[in-house]
Scaffold this motif. Structure first.
Motif, PDB file in Angstrom:
ATOM      1  N   UNK B  24       0.845  -1.199   0.000  1.00  0.00           N
ATOM      2  CA  UNK B  24       0.000   0.000   0.000  1.00  0.00           C
ATOM      3  C   UNK B  24       0.878   1.246   0.000  1.00  0.00           C
ATOM      4  N   UNK B  25       0.422   2.318  -0.656  1.00  0.00           N
ATOM      5  CA  UNK B  25       1.195   3.570  -0.584  1.00  0.00           C
ATOM      6  C   UNK B  25       1.276   4.071   0.868  1.00  0.00           C
ATOM      7  N   UNK B  26       2.187   4.993   1.104  1.00  0.00           N
ATOM      8  CA  UNK B  26       2.388   5.536   2.462  1.00  0.00           C
ATOM      9  C   UNK B  26       1.109   6.239   2.927  1.00  0.00           C
ATOM     10  N   UNK B  27       0.894   6.306   4.259  1.00  0.00           N
ATOM     11  CA  UNK B  27      -0.318   6.945   4.782  1.00  0.00           C
ATOM     12  C   UNK B  27      -0.523   8.365   4.247  1.00  0.00           C
ATOM     13  N   UNK B  28       0.579   9.100   4.072  1.00  0.00           N
ATOM     14  CA  UNK B  28       0.464  10.473   3.578  1.00  0.00           C
ATOM     15  C   UNK B  28      -0.159  10.514   2.180  1.00  0.00           C
ATOM     16  N   UNK B  29       0.289   9.612   1.306  1.00  0.00           N
ATOM     17  CA  UNK B  29      -0.237   9.593  -0.067  1.00  0.00           C
ATOM     18  C   UNK B  29      -1.714   9.229  -0.062  1.00  0.00           C
ATOM     19  N   UNK B  30      -2.073   8.283   0.796  1.00  0.00           N
ATOM     20  CA  UNK B  30      -3.460   7.827   0.826  1.00  0.00           C
ATOM     21  C   UNK B  30      -4.361   8.923   1.404  1.00  0.00           C
ATOM     22  N   UNK B  78      -7.194  12.826   8.886  1.00  0.00           N
ATOM     23  CA  UNK B  78      -7.117  11.849   7.785  1.00  0.00           C
ATOM     24  C   UNK B  78      -5.755  11.155   7.810  1.00  0.00           C
ATOM     25  N   UNK B  79      -4.688  11.937   8.006  1.00  0.00           N
ATOM     26  CA  UNK B  79      -3.365  11.313   8.068  1.00  0.00           C
ATOM     27  C   UNK B  79      -3.288  10.341   9.249  1.00  0.00           C
ATOM     28  N   UNK B  80      -3.802  10.780  10.409  1.00  0.00           N
ATOM     29  CA  UNK B  80      -3.744   9.927  11.600  1.00  0.00           C
ATOM     30  C   UNK B  80      -4.541   8.645  11.384  1.00  0.00           C
ATOM     31  N   UNK B  81      -5.689   8.759  10.705  1.00  0.00           N
ATOM     32  CA  UNK B  81      -6.509   7.564  10.449  1.00  0.00           C
ATOM     33  C   UNK B  81      -5.732   6.573   9.581  1.00  0.00           C
ATOM     34  N   UNK B  82      -5.079   7.078   8.535  1.00  0.00           N
ATOM     35  CA  UNK B  82      -4.319   6.165   7.666  1.00  0.00           C
ATOM     36  C   UNK B  82      -3.095   5.604   8.388  1.00  0.00           C
ATOM     37  N   UNK B  90       2.703   3.941  15.523  1.00  0.00           N
ATOM     38  CA  UNK B  90       2.313   4.286  16.887  1.00  0.00           C
ATOM     39  C   UNK B  90       0.874   4.796  16.961  1.00  0.00           C
ATOM     40  N   UNK B  91       0.196   4.382  18.043  1.00  0.00           N
ATOM     41  CA  UNK B  91      -1.176   4.865  18.264  1.00  0.00           C
ATOM     42  C   UNK B  91      -1.165   6.347  18.640  1.00  0.00           C
ATOM     43  N   UNK B  92       0.035   6.866  18.970  1.00  0.00           N
ATOM     44  CA  UNK B  92       0.135   8.278  19.348  1.00  0.00           C
ATOM     45  C   UNK B  92      -0.195   9.191  18.171  1.00  0.00           C
ATOM     46  N   UNK B  93      -0.210   8.651  16.945  1.00  0.00           N
ATOM     47  CA  UNK B  93      -0.617   9.463  15.791  1.00  0.00           C
ATOM     48  C   UNK B  93      -2.028   9.996  15.998  1.00  0.00           C
ATOM     49  N   UNK B  94      -2.811   9.300  16.822  1.00  0.00           N
ATOM     50  CA  UNK B  94      -4.195   9.724  17.064  1.00  0.00           C
ATOM     51  C   UNK B  94      -4.240  11.102  17.739  1.00  0.00           C
ATOM     52  N   UNK B  95      -3.123  11.511  18.347  1.00  0.00           N
ATOM     53  CA  UNK B  95      -3.094  12.822  19.022  1.00  0.00           C
ATOM     54  C   UNK B  95      -2.849  13.958  18.028  1.00  0.00           C
ATOM     55  N   UNK B 163     -11.534   4.360  13.133  1.00  0.00           N
ATOM     56  CA  UNK B 163     -12.831   4.800  12.615  1.00  0.00           C
ATOM     57  C   UNK B 163     -13.239   6.138  13.224  1.00  0.00           C
ATOM     58  N   UNK B 164     -12.915   6.344  14.503  1.00  0.00           N
ATOM     59  CA  UNK B 164     -13.245   7.630  15.137  1.00  0.00           C
ATOM     60  C   UNK B 164     -12.450   8.761  14.477  1.00  0.00           C
ATOM     61  N   UNK B 165     -11.184   8.490  14.158  1.00  0.00           N
ATOM     62  CA  UNK B 165     -10.363   9.499  13.467  1.00  0.00           C
ATOM     63  C   UNK B 165     -10.938   9.779  12.085  1.00  0.00           C
ATOM     64  N   UNK B 166     -11.427   8.727  11.435  1.00  0.00           N
ATOM     65  CA  UNK B 166     -12.046   8.903  10.116  1.00  0.00           C
ATOM     66  C   UNK B 166     -13.278   9.787  10.257  1.00  0.00           C
ATOM     67  N   UNK B 167     -14.044   9.570  11.308  1.00  0.00           N
ATOM     68  CA  UNK B 167     -15.235  10.387  11.552  1.00  0.00           C
ATOM     69  C   UNK B 167     -14.864  11.844  11.781  1.00  0.00           C
ATOM     70  N   UNK B 168     -13.808  12.062  12.564  1.00  0.00           N
ATOM     71  CA  UNK B 168     -13.352  13.430  12.834  1.00  0.00           C
ATOM     72  C   UNK B 168     -12.918  14.104  11.536  1.00  0.00           C
ATOM     73  N   UNK B 169     -12.183  13.361  10.706  1.00  0.00           N
ATOM     74  CA  UNK B 169     -11.702  13.912   9.436  1.00  0.00           C
ATOM     75  C   UNK B 169     -12.889  14.286   8.548  1.00  0.00           C
TER      76      UNK B 169
END
Lengths: 222, 218
Positions: B24-30, B78-82, B90-95, B163-169
């Motif tokens: 899969x492409x990097x989270x940033x690209x997605x 969106x970046x944190x969700x990907x 790291x789950x810390x991306x959620x912050x 999914x919560x991060x996706x909702x926020x995005x």
């Protein structure tokens, strides 16, 4: 000092032994750092090949994943069959998630994250099942099926008492017990060996057992 | 003791069903791909934008800040969700989206405060509120669906968080797209409606999206 006083001598010994073991693990860990790097590179290469469809590389990779997944499951507190279940879940997830592995990044953190999460999922699933709340009590009350300490001594003592009682029997009765009872020979064989009739042997055995029962019961009552 | 026979069987089974996959492409690209979809949606709605109204609203500092916060929240969430959908990250991306979300919510709240401090400001009527509500839900829903579908291609180990991060995005993107349409300044009731919709979108994503992401067939 306080620690030594608060803990018993046995606990202190095991604490010292545990600390020593931990130090040894740390030393060995430092020594195998180089080997770990090599393993990391090897696994990353195998995974990259597996993403390309190389089944042999994939098989080797999954087999190398087994101990890592099992260790991660045990580190989360799983034991016994639950470890194997978590390892299976991990393998399935590795298969499903293989496209998410980026060959430019290290493989082991990717694998460990999956293994840890699957172990936690397994713990949660098991935690939701109803459990026997009195399990600790059942464990406390469990009888150890193995021999008790001193059981060997006891058996030896009983054997010696029996030998003494048999030796004290009259000659005819002693022969009947030894051959028929202890050596488990047939009446015909015993009759041939001792030159006594089968009827006499039966009578002697009967009397001997009666006498032994009496003498051994007396011995126990003492 | 490890059940080697059982594991060997599974290893053989998986190896014999191995298909080549493309990493899969990097989270940033997605994340950029999803944001592009959100921008396309905005462009599709552009015919209904009022450029003059937008210019007036952007001249108000707290509205401009709220819009900037919403855009930054959408990008970072969106970046944190990907990122959280990839094992080993790291789950810390959620912050990551929290500062931007604080700016977004804080600036919107400031708008309310200003209206409260300056009495006589016109309040939004029920029809306008319904319009906002419909817009936010109508835009959040397809953006959430696209995002969850994209995330399903990865392997979120914490499906509810992702999914919560996706909702926020999605909610932040919808709020950002709403700015040019907004018929009035932010008011308390307005903020309550927005907050309710955002919380609802996040909650629904975490509930439904989490299940969708967790139950992805092998």
């Amino acid at each position: 000092m306080t620690l030594t006083l608060a803990l018993g001598a046995a606990e202190t010994r095991s604490l010292v032994a545990g600390t020593r073991a931990a130090l040894q693990v740390a030393t060995v860990g430092r020594r195998i750092d180089g080997a770990g790097m090599a393993l990391e590179g090897e696994l990353a290469a195998l995974m990259a090949a597996a993403q390309g469809g190389d089944a042999a590389a994939y098989r080797a990779l999954l087999k190398a994943c087994l101990p890592v997944a099992a260790a991660a499951a045990r580190a989360q507190g799983l034991r016994g069959e639950a470890v194997d279940d978590a390892v299976q879940d991990t393998l399935m997830t590795v298969h499903r998630a293989r496209a998410t592995y980026d060959p430019a990044r290290p493989f082991l953190p990717w694998l460990r994250a999956i293994a840890r999460r699957r172990a936690i999922d397994r713990l949660r699933r098991d935690g939701r099942r109803p459990r026997e709340v009195h399990d600790p009590l059942a464990y406390e009350g469990e009888v150890d099926p193995g021999p008790l300490p001193g059981a060997g001594l006891d058996a030896r003592e009983r054997g010696a008492a029996l030998a003494r009682a048999v030796a004290a029997l009259p000659e005819g009765q002693r022969q009947a017990v030894e051959h028929l009872g202890l050596r488990e020979l047939s009446l015909d064989e015993t009759a041939r060996l001792t030159g006594r009739s089968k009827g006499a042997l039966k009578v002697n055995l009967h009397r001997a057992l009666k006498a032994l029962r009496a003498s051994l019961t007396r011995g126990e009552d003492r | 003791m490890s059940d080697l026979g059982r594991h060997d069987g599974l290893v053989e089974d998986l190896a014999s069903h191995l298909d080549p996959v493309r990493p899969l492409p990097a989270p940033g690209s997605r994340a950029a791909l999803w944001l592009a979809a959100a921008v396309l949606l905005g462009l599709a709605l552009a015919t209904r934008y009022s450029a003059a109204g937008l210019a007036v609203r952007m001249a108000v500092p707290d509205m401009a800040l709220a819009a900037l916060g919403a855009v930054l929240t959408a990008v970072s969430a969106a970046y944190a969700a990907f990122a959280t959908s990839v094992p080993g990250r790291s789950a810390a991306w959620a912050l990551l989206p929290l500062p931007a979300a604080a700016l977004w919510i804080g600036a919107s709240g400031l708008g309310c405060l200003r209206d409260w401090l300056v009495p006589g400001a016109p309040l939004a009527d029920a029809g306008e509120m319904r319009g906002c509500f419909g817009f936010l839900v109508g835009v959040s829903a397809p953006l959430s669906a696209i995002l969850v579908l994209m995330l399903r291609r990865a392997c979120p180990l914490r499906p509810n968080l992702t999914a919560a991060l996706a909702g926020l995005a999605a909610a932040a993107a919808a709020a950002a797209l709403l700015v040019p349409f907004h018929p009035h300044d932010t008011t308390v009731s307005d903020l309550v409606v927005h907050a309710g919709v955002v919380a609802g979108v996040i909650g629904l994503n975490a509930l439904a999206g989490g299940r969708v992401l967790a139950g992805r067939p092998g």
